[in-house]
Design a protein around this motif. Structure first.
Motif, PDB file in Angstrom:
ATOM      1  N   CYS A  35       0.848  -1.199   0.000  1.00 45.87           N
ATOM      2  CA  CYS A  35       0.000   0.000   0.000  1.00 45.87           C
ATOM      3  C   CYS A  35       0.875   1.237   0.000  1.00 45.87           C
ATOM      4  CB  CYS A  35      -0.906  -0.006   1.228  1.00 45.87           C
ATOM      5  SG  CYS A  35      -1.994   1.430   1.336  1.00 45.87           S
ATOM      6  N   LEU A  36       0.605   2.135  -0.947  1.00 46.52           N
ATOM      7  CA  LEU A  36       1.381   3.370  -1.066  1.00 46.52           C
ATOM      8  C   LEU A  36       0.695   4.554  -0.394  1.00 46.52           C
ATOM      9  CD1 LEU A  36       2.425   3.013  -4.796  1.00 46.52           C
ATOM     10  CD2 LEU A  36       3.834   2.521  -2.792  1.00 46.52           C
ATOM     11  N   GLY A  37      -0.611   4.555  -0.351  1.00 48.22           N
ATOM     12  CA  GLY A  37      -1.334   5.685   0.225  1.00 48.22           C
ATOM     13  C   GLY A  37      -2.754   5.309   0.585  1.00 48.22           C
ATOM     14  N   LEU A  38      -3.372   6.131   1.425  1.00 47.47           N
ATOM     15  CA  LEU A  38      -4.734   5.874   1.873  1.00 47.47           C
ATOM     16  C   LEU A  38      -5.574   7.137   1.820  1.00 47.47           C
ATOM     17  CD1 LEU A  38      -4.250   3.803   5.166  1.00 47.47           C
ATOM     18  CD2 LEU A  38      -4.917   2.909   2.927  1.00 47.47           C
ATOM     19  N   GLU A  39      -6.852   6.930   1.628  1.00 43.12           N
ATOM     20  CA  GLU A  39      -7.864   7.924   1.953  1.00 43.12           C
ATOM     21  C   GLU A  39      -8.638   7.353   3.125  1.00 43.12           C
ATOM     22  OE1 GLU A  39     -10.793   9.850  -1.048  1.00 43.12           O
ATOM     23  OE2 GLU A  39     -11.802   8.092  -0.185  1.00 43.12           O
ATOM     24  N   ALA A  40      -8.868   8.176   4.153  1.00 40.22           N
ATOM     25  CA  ALA A  40      -9.546   7.669   5.343  1.00 40.22           C
ATOM     26  C   ALA A  40     -10.343   8.778   5.995  1.00 40.22           C
ATOM     27  CB  ALA A  40      -8.525   7.099   6.336  1.00 40.22           C
ATOM     28  N   VAL A  41     -11.339   8.358   6.764  1.00 38.30           N
ATOM     29  CA  VAL A  41     -12.131   9.296   7.553  1.00 38.30           C
ATOM     30  C   VAL A  41     -11.762   9.091   9.014  1.00 38.30           C
ATOM     31  CG1 VAL A  41     -14.429  10.091   8.169  1.00 38.30           C
ATOM     32  CG2 VAL A  41     -13.990   9.228   5.856  1.00 38.30           C
ATOM     33  N   LEU A  42     -11.353  10.148   9.669  1.00 39.43           N
ATOM     34  CA  LEU A  42     -10.965  10.096  11.069  1.00 39.43           C
ATOM     35  C   LEU A  42     -12.211  10.144  11.964  1.00 39.43           C
ATOM     36  CD1 LEU A  42      -7.809  12.389  10.892  1.00 39.43           C
ATOM     37  CD2 LEU A  42      -7.974   9.898  10.674  1.00 39.43           C
ATOM     38  N   LEU A  49      -4.091   9.703  -0.628  1.00 38.14           N
ATOM     39  CA  LEU A  49      -3.982   8.737  -1.729  1.00 38.14           C
ATOM     40  C   LEU A  49      -2.808   9.067  -2.648  1.00 38.14           C
ATOM     41  CD1 LEU A  49      -7.608   7.903  -2.938  1.00 38.14           C
ATOM     42  CD2 LEU A  49      -5.922   6.363  -1.920  1.00 38.14           C
ATOM     43  N   LYS A  50      -1.621   9.050  -2.114  1.00 36.29           N
ATOM     44  CA  LYS A  50      -0.446   9.342  -2.926  1.00 36.29           C
ATOM     45  C   LYS A  50       0.092   8.057  -3.546  1.00 36.29           C
ATOM     46  CE  LYS A  50       0.903  13.451  -0.326  1.00 36.29           C
ATOM     47  NZ  LYS A  50       1.977  14.135   0.428  1.00 36.29           N
ATOM     48  N   ARG A  51       0.653   8.211  -4.751  1.00 33.05           N
ATOM     49  CA  ARG A  51       1.219   7.063  -5.447  1.00 33.05           C
ATOM     50  C   ARG A  51       2.751   7.115  -5.376  1.00 33.05           C
ATOM     51  NH1 ARG A  51      -1.926   9.329  -9.597  1.00 33.05           N
ATOM     52  NH2 ARG A  51      -0.191   9.183 -11.087  1.00 33.05           N
ATOM     53  N   LEU A  52       3.250   7.572  -4.262  1.00 32.10           N
ATOM     54  CA  LEU A  52       4.682   7.800  -4.119  1.00 32.10           C
ATOM     55  C   LEU A  52       5.357   6.637  -3.402  1.00 32.10           C
ATOM     56  CD1 LEU A  52       4.601  11.522  -2.925  1.00 32.10           C
ATOM     57  CD2 LEU A  52       4.916  10.679  -5.255  1.00 32.10           C
ATOM     58  N   THR A  81     -11.212   4.398   3.426  1.00 32.61           N
ATOM     59  CA  THR A  81     -12.222   4.456   2.361  1.00 32.61           C
ATOM     60  C   THR A  81     -11.652   4.160   0.976  1.00 32.61           C
ATOM     61  OG1 THR A  81     -11.899   6.857   2.267  1.00 32.61           O
ATOM     62  CG2 THR A  81     -13.737   6.037   3.604  1.00 32.61           C
ATOM     63  N   ALA A  82     -10.333   4.309   0.789  1.00 32.17           N
ATOM     64  CA  ALA A  82      -9.715   3.991  -0.495  1.00 32.17           C
ATOM     65  C   ALA A  82      -8.226   3.796  -0.266  1.00 32.17           C
ATOM     66  CB  ALA A  82      -9.959   5.092  -1.530  1.00 32.17           C
ATOM     67  N   ALA A  83      -7.581   3.110  -1.212  1.00 33.05           N
ATOM     68  CA  ALA A  83      -6.158   2.817  -1.070  1.00 33.05           C
ATOM     69  C   ALA A  83      -5.463   2.869  -2.422  1.00 33.05           C
ATOM     70  CB  ALA A  83      -5.961   1.438  -0.443  1.00 33.05           C
ATOM     71  N   ALA A  84      -4.240   3.347  -2.405  1.00 36.50           N
ATOM     72  CA  ALA A  84      -3.354   3.260  -3.560  1.00 36.50           C
ATOM     73  C   ALA A  84      -2.494   2.024  -3.364  1.00 36.50           C
ATOM     74  CB  ALA A  84      -2.485   4.514  -3.670  1.00 36.50           C
ATOM     75  N   LEU A  85      -2.687   1.032  -4.211  1.00 39.78           N
ATOM     76  CA  LEU A  85      -2.037  -0.257  -4.054  1.00 39.78           C
ATOM     77  C   LEU A  85      -0.844  -0.393  -4.993  1.00 39.78           C
ATOM     78  CD1 LEU A  85      -5.193  -2.553  -3.913  1.00 39.78           C
ATOM     79  CD2 LEU A  85      -3.976  -1.489  -1.996  1.00 39.78           C
ATOM     80  N   ARG A  86       0.122  -1.154  -4.544  1.00 41.26           N
ATOM     81  CA  ARG A  86       1.304  -1.428  -5.361  1.00 41.26           C
ATOM     82  C   ARG A  86       1.067  -2.696  -6.162  1.00 41.26           C
ATOM     83  NH1 ARG A  86       6.266  -4.193  -4.731  1.00 41.26           N
ATOM     84  NH2 ARG A  86       5.782  -4.816  -2.587  1.00 41.26           N
TER      85      ARG A  86
END
Length: 474
Positions: A167-174, A183-186, A210-215
């Motif tokens: 996993c490279l990045g996430l979107e989440a609700v606190l 949601l970075k692809r870095l 809520t979403a993920a940037a996957l490798r």
């Protein structure tokens, strides 16, 4: 703070800000878990269609002090997805958030919503000629949000790592309804505290992914599978070393299987094909993925020959077709179902340093024999040190007669794991089942830091109350 129930007045507040389509009628699967250990509860069940609807739900719950239990595929085995006690919570299902938002083949990345089912992610990656390598037996129902929230591993950790590593990045609700746009692809991003790795493995106690940037990774040019009967766990480790010396990082999976699991399969699932006429006492299932120009079947046959010459291997089969490969993995993936049908007294998901695995298996068998006439099914991901070590009643007897012995069995085995430098939870998480184990075996400094983080991010204690940290300390 004392939690409030998700009562009709609270539901009315949600209904004023969420569309009718966001609500679900009560159904058993929202408040049950696969092993039937707990019966959960729900004051209201919400299935948001967007990150904004998740944020609205959490904002209202935070203001009211109502607990929120995130629900993915419901496949977790430690009770993290059900809340059996306390005021009835909101069950927040990610089932409607399943989109693949983007695929970037040249970057080997994919952005998916948290409700996407793992097998659908595999299919989407394959459509772009890429591989998302994390694989679980529950791939047809497990959702990526839950997989990340528990930092699940599966069979390919040896080569590709856990969910965290993919996993490279996430979107989440606190907890207060704030949306974190991460949601970075870095591959490199050293800009302060790593919230991504904080939320991964937190089991929904610090927020809702809520979403993920996957490798992703390129599809290996050639893949091969073999089952090899080995002398004992020491020989299995020696064979792993031999395989890695021969094929390097091309070894994707290296599973150890004890005969007891194969006997259970023959007893409960006779239609599952087993490749060897006589189940070996110990065997390993090996998966390799090699670059262009190398023949996986030939490499595995060479490994078998070298292992045989060294006295490590005495029987086996190298798959010669995709159908044969699938049959070998089908056998491995049905072992948990065979276990379920027999009925375990106590199940253990443990991790050990590789060099300590044979010692644990020897001493664990002696320890269990001293406790009673039990059967042991030991299997799992030898390549990364993760064993599933399950204890069953004597043949012909029911586990119900031995339920009272389960705590003593688990404590004795977990004590041995701790003595050998291992972990009582390898890939299933802590959930509600292992809260006491975390308190008993956890490092005091780590536990204090965890409680401080929980208090800082979730001061009202609404996120998955009672999971990981005891409810009174949430």
């Amino acid at each position: 703070m004392t939690l409030a129930p998700a009562d009709p007045a609270f539901r009315a507040r949600l209904a004023a800000e969420l569309p009718a389509s966001a609500f679900r009628e009560p159904a058993p699967h929202y408040v049950e878990e696969p092993r039937g250990r707990w019966q959960g509860q729900a004051g209201v069940i919400v299935a948001p269609a967007s990150t904004e609807e998740v944020a609205t739900t959490l904002r209202i719950a935070h203001a009211a002090g109502v607990g929120v239990v995130p629900y993915g595929g419901g496949t977790g085995l430690v009770g993290g997805q059900v809340m059996p006690e306390g005021p009835a919570p909101v069950v927040l299902s990610l089932e409607r958030m399943t989109r693949v938002r983007a695929i970037h083949p040249s970057e080997n990345t994919m952005i998916v919503e948290a409700g996407a089912i793992l097998s659908d992610i595999h299919d989407a990656a394959a459509g772009a000629d890429r591989l998302y390598p994390l694989s679980l037996a529950a791939k047809g129902t497990a959702r990526i949000g839950g997989i990340l929230s528990t930092n699940a591993g599966g069979v390919n950790v040896l080569r590709y790592g856990n969910a965290r590593d993919l996993c490279l990045g996430l979107e989440a609700v606190l907890p207060d309804g704030t949306i974190w746009h991460g949601l970075k692809r870095l591959r490199k991003d050293n800009t302060g505290y790593d919230l991504r790795n904080l939320l991964i493995g937190a089991e929904g106690t610090l927020g809702v992914i809520t979403a993920a940037a996957l490798r992703l990774v390129p599809v290996p040019a050639g893949e091969g599978t073999a089952l090899m009967a080995v002398r004992d766990p020491d020989a299995a480790l020696a064979l792993l070393d031999m395989a890695q010396a021969q094929m390097g990082s091309g070894v994707s999976a290296f599973e150890i299987i004890h005969r007891q699991g194969l006997d259970f399969l023959r007893q409960t699932l006779p239609d599952v094909r087993q490749p060897l006429d006589e189940p070996p006492e110990w065997s390993v299932l090996i998966e390799v993925g090699l670059p262009r120009g190398l023949d996986p079947a030939e490499a595995l046959e060479t490994l078998f020959a070298e292992g045989f010459e060294a006295g490590l291997v005495h029987d086996g089969v190298v798959a010669q077709s995709q159908a044969q490969r699938d049959a070998l993995w089908d056998m491995r993936e049905h072992i948990p179902e065979g276990n379920r049908r027999i009925g375990a007294i106590a199940s253990h998901d443990i991790a050990l340093p590789l060099g300590e695995l044979p010692e644990f298996i020897r001493r664990g068998a002696a320890l269990v024999a001293d406790l009673g006439p039990y059967r042991i099914n030991c299997f799992g991901h030898l390549g990364d040190g993760n064993l599933h070590y399950n204890i069953f009643p004597p043949e012909g007897e029911s586990r119900d007669a031995y339920r009272a012995e389960a705590p003593a069995i688990s404590r004795a085995l977990h004590d041995l794991v701790a003595e050998l430098g291992g972990s009582f939870s390898a890939e299933h998480g802590v959930g509600r089942l292992k809260v006491g184990d975390l308190e008993h075996y956890g490092d005091p400094a780590k536990l204090a830091a965890m409680r401080a983080i929980k208090s800082a991010l979730d001061p009202r204690g609404i996120m998955n109350p009672g999971a990981v940290l005891r409810l009174s300390e949430s």
